[in-house]
Write a protein that holds these residues in place. Sequence first.
Motif, PDB file in Angstrom:
ATOM      1  N   PHE A 222     -18.169  12.355  -6.220  1.00  0.00           N
ATOM      2  CA  PHE A 222     -18.067  13.732  -5.289  1.00  0.00           C
ATOM      3  C   PHE A 222     -18.171  13.698  -3.857  1.00  0.00           C
ATOM      4  N   ASP A 223     -17.535  14.321  -2.957  1.00  0.00           N
ATOM      5  CA  ASP A 223     -17.667  14.468  -1.729  1.00  0.00           C
ATOM      6  C   ASP A 223     -18.789  15.236  -1.211  1.00  0.00           C
ATOM      7  N   MET A 224     -19.172  16.537  -1.746  1.00  0.00           N
ATOM      8  CA  MET A 224     -19.997  17.507  -1.504  1.00  0.00           C
ATOM      9  C   MET A 224     -20.705  17.894  -2.875  1.00  0.00           C
ATOM     10  N   ALA A 225     -22.186  18.223  -2.325  1.00  0.00           N
ATOM     11  CA  ALA A 225     -22.944  19.013  -3.664  1.00  0.00           C
ATOM     12  C   ALA A 225     -23.479  20.423  -3.050  1.00  0.00           C
ATOM     13  N   TYR A 226     -24.189  20.790  -3.939  1.00  0.00           N
ATOM     14  CA  TYR A 226     -24.815  22.268  -3.388  1.00  0.00           C
ATOM     15  C   TYR A 226     -26.184  21.871  -2.790  1.00  0.00           C
ATOM     16  N   GLY A 227     -26.520  22.520  -1.689  1.00  0.00           N
ATOM     17  CA  GLY A 227     -27.927  22.439  -1.103  1.00  0.00           C
ATOM     18  C   GLY A 227     -28.651  23.438  -1.657  1.00  0.00           C
ATOM     19  N   TRP A 228     -28.912  23.342  -3.092  1.00  0.00           N
ATOM     20  CA  TRP A 228     -29.724  24.367  -3.788  1.00  0.00           C
ATOM     21  C   TRP A 228     -31.232  24.555  -3.183  1.00  0.00           C
TER      22      TRP A 228
ATOM     23  N   MET B 179     -33.660  11.291   0.323  1.00  0.00           N
ATOM     24  CA  MET B 179     -32.643  11.335  -1.160  1.00  0.00           C
ATOM     25  C   MET B 179     -31.280  10.955  -1.115  1.00  0.00           C
ATOM     26  N   TYR B 180     -30.689  11.359   0.176  1.00  0.00           N
ATOM     27  CA  TYR B 180     -28.956  11.383   0.138  1.00  0.00           C
ATOM     28  C   TYR B 180     -28.918  10.236   1.091  1.00  0.00           C
ATOM     29  N   GLU B 181     -27.646   9.509   0.848  1.00  0.00           N
ATOM     30  CA  GLU B 181     -26.952   8.558   2.078  1.00  0.00           C
ATOM     31  C   GLU B 181     -26.411   9.483   3.183  1.00  0.00           C
ATOM     32  N   ASP B 182     -25.804   8.591   3.919  1.00  0.00           N
ATOM     33  CA  ASP B 182     -25.477   9.213   5.426  1.00  0.00           C
ATOM     34  C   ASP B 182     -24.125  10.004   5.208  1.00  0.00           C
ATOM     35  N   ASP B 183     -23.324   9.633   4.402  1.00  0.00           N
ATOM     36  CA  ASP B 183     -22.034  10.434   4.069  1.00  0.00           C
ATOM     37  C   ASP B 183     -22.021  11.088   3.082  1.00  0.00           C
ATOM     38  N   ASP B 184     -23.289  11.624   2.735  1.00  0.00           N
ATOM     39  CA  ASP B 184     -23.321  12.754   1.456  1.00  0.00           C
ATOM     40  C   ASP B 184     -23.337  13.667   2.227  1.00  0.00           C
TER      41      ASP B 184
ATOM     42  N   ALA C 102     -22.220  20.357 -12.696  1.00  0.00           N
ATOM     43  CA  ALA C 102     -21.602  18.984 -12.798  1.00  0.00           C
ATOM     44  C   ALA C 102     -22.721  18.056 -13.124  1.00  0.00           C
ATOM     45  N   GLY C 103     -23.994  18.139 -12.787  1.00  0.00           N
ATOM     46  CA  GLY C 103     -25.171  17.343 -13.001  1.00  0.00           C
ATOM     47  C   GLY C 103     -25.308  17.362 -14.752  1.00  0.00           C
ATOM     48  N   SER C 104     -24.782  18.360 -15.451  1.00  0.00           N
ATOM     49  CA  SER C 104     -25.060  18.374 -16.882  1.00  0.00           C
ATOM     50  C   SER C 104     -24.067  17.567 -17.736  1.00  0.00           C
ATOM     51  N   VAL C 105     -23.151  17.069 -17.142  1.00  0.00           N
ATOM     52  CA  VAL C 105     -21.987  16.322 -17.540  1.00  0.00           C
ATOM     53  C   VAL C 105     -22.525  14.764 -17.277  1.00  0.00           C
ATOM     54  N   PRO C 106     -22.245  14.132 -18.300  1.00  0.00           N
ATOM     55  CA  PRO C 106     -22.601  12.445 -18.133  1.00  0.00           C
ATOM     56  C   PRO C 106     -21.990  12.089 -17.012  1.00  0.00           C
ATOM     57  N   THR C 107     -22.864  11.294 -15.773  1.00  0.00           N
ATOM     58  CA  THR C 107     -22.260  10.787 -14.642  1.00  0.00           C
ATOM     59  C   THR C 107     -21.132   9.688 -15.013  1.00  0.00           C
ATOM     60  N   ASP C 108     -21.179   9.117 -16.265  1.00  0.00           N
ATOM     61  CA  ASP C 108     -20.078   8.102 -16.425  1.00  0.00           C
ATOM     62  C   ASP C 108     -18.698   8.763 -16.714  1.00  0.00           C
ATOM     63  N   PHE C 109     -18.822  10.129 -17.213  1.00  0.00           N
ATOM     64  CA  PHE C 109     -17.572  10.557 -17.293  1.00  0.00           C
ATOM     65  C   PHE C 109     -16.859  10.752 -15.983  1.00  0.00           C
ATOM     66  N   TRP C 110     -17.758  11.359 -14.864  1.00  0.00           N
ATOM     67  CA  TRP C 110     -17.119  11.545 -13.391  1.00  0.00           C
ATOM     68  C   TRP C 110     -16.861  10.078 -13.028  1.00  0.00           C
TER      69      TRP C 110
ATOM     70  N   TRP D 178     -26.990  19.101  -7.516  1.00  0.00           N
ATOM     71  CA  TRP D 178     -27.821  18.643  -6.405  1.00  0.00           C
ATOM     72  C   TRP D 178     -27.897  17.055  -6.410  1.00  0.00           C
ATOM     73  N   GLU D 179     -27.705  16.380  -7.680  1.00  0.00           N
ATOM     74  CA  GLU D 179     -28.133  15.032  -8.038  1.00  0.00           C
ATOM     75  C   GLU D 179     -27.390  14.142  -7.065  1.00  0.00           C
ATOM     76  N   PRO D 180     -28.150  13.321  -6.425  1.00  0.00           N
ATOM     77  CA  PRO D 180     -27.361  12.482  -5.278  1.00  0.00           C
ATOM     78  C   PRO D 180     -26.385  11.386  -6.068  1.00  0.00           C
ATOM     79  N   GLU D 181     -26.820  10.938  -7.213  1.00  0.00           N
ATOM     80  CA  GLU D 181     -25.856   9.880  -7.972  1.00  0.00           C
ATOM     81  C   GLU D 181     -24.408  10.506  -8.093  1.00  0.00           C
TER      82      GLU D 181
END
Length: 310
Positions: A101-107, A136-141, A63-71, A91-94
């Motif tokens: 996104f609700d959840m990302a991978y903890g690589w 790096m991350y917010e509390d609800d990430d 998902a990080g290789s897709v432009p954030t503005d698409f998401w 893994w990208e916080p943005e």
Amino acid sequence: WLKTNPEYYTQNDAGEVIHPEGTDWTDVADLNYDNKEMRKEMIEDMSYWITEEGVDGFRCDVAGSVPTDFWEEAIPQLRSKKELFMLAEAWEPELMKGDLFDMAYGWDTHHVLNHMAQGKENVEAWHKRMATIEEMYEDDDILMNFVTNHDENSWNGSIYERMGDAWEVMTALSYTAPGMPLIYSGMEYDMKHRLKFFEKDSIPKTKGNMWPLLEKLGKLKQENPALNGGKDAAAYIRVKTSDDQSILAFKREKNEYTVMYLANFSDKPIEFTTEESGTYKNYMTGEVYEGTPESKYNLNSGQFIILQKQ
């Protein structure tokens, strides 16, 4: 699309569709997110799975290789149709800002688990990783914890290849640490081989050591609020011990509930103390501890205990 809409893809100077630049993913045609019609069609296709097939969410590969503005364009439209859970294989916080996104991978968490299991790093690496996550991350990430996944299993080896005898202590850590654990297909059956990545392969179907462990850990994760890992996650607090280089100790707290994780990541048995006091029950064995700062704990190499405050 390759036949009907080749303009949806990135093309070279000769007009040929190419795979993603900088990768060896020759089985993949690179989508052109500069094309507004492609974006519209992509969102319509994702919507189909919600409205016609009733899915509850999506796992979005790389998902990080897709432009954030698409998401930013797509996800609000998808969420308008029903409540969804969005998982980014990234893994990208943005990607978790706002209502994306609700959840990302903890690589990087996973890499630390591998290195600790292999003796390349001690528990200080874990504490550094937890500090980095907080920064790096917010509390609800939400980050997903995993001891294996499809990439790791096929390319870097099974849990038992990478983690050896530490598979159990690492699996328990993935459930008790902040975040949410992953069960990868075959893991529950003690799968010890690398699945073929591009060919049909099969997983074992015989329950062994991992199944009852996951059953036990899953019950604790679901039922004890001290292990809440979602948007209203339980607190994570490092616990000091008399051997902070070898013993990993932390507690999770929420409301009146407390769970403490203690593990020996050295190659020898260790007797140690913690600064914690209280009555605790060993979740795995049922044994009750009356803990004080003078109480001594004994753990063999690779052994862990999970304590619930009584």
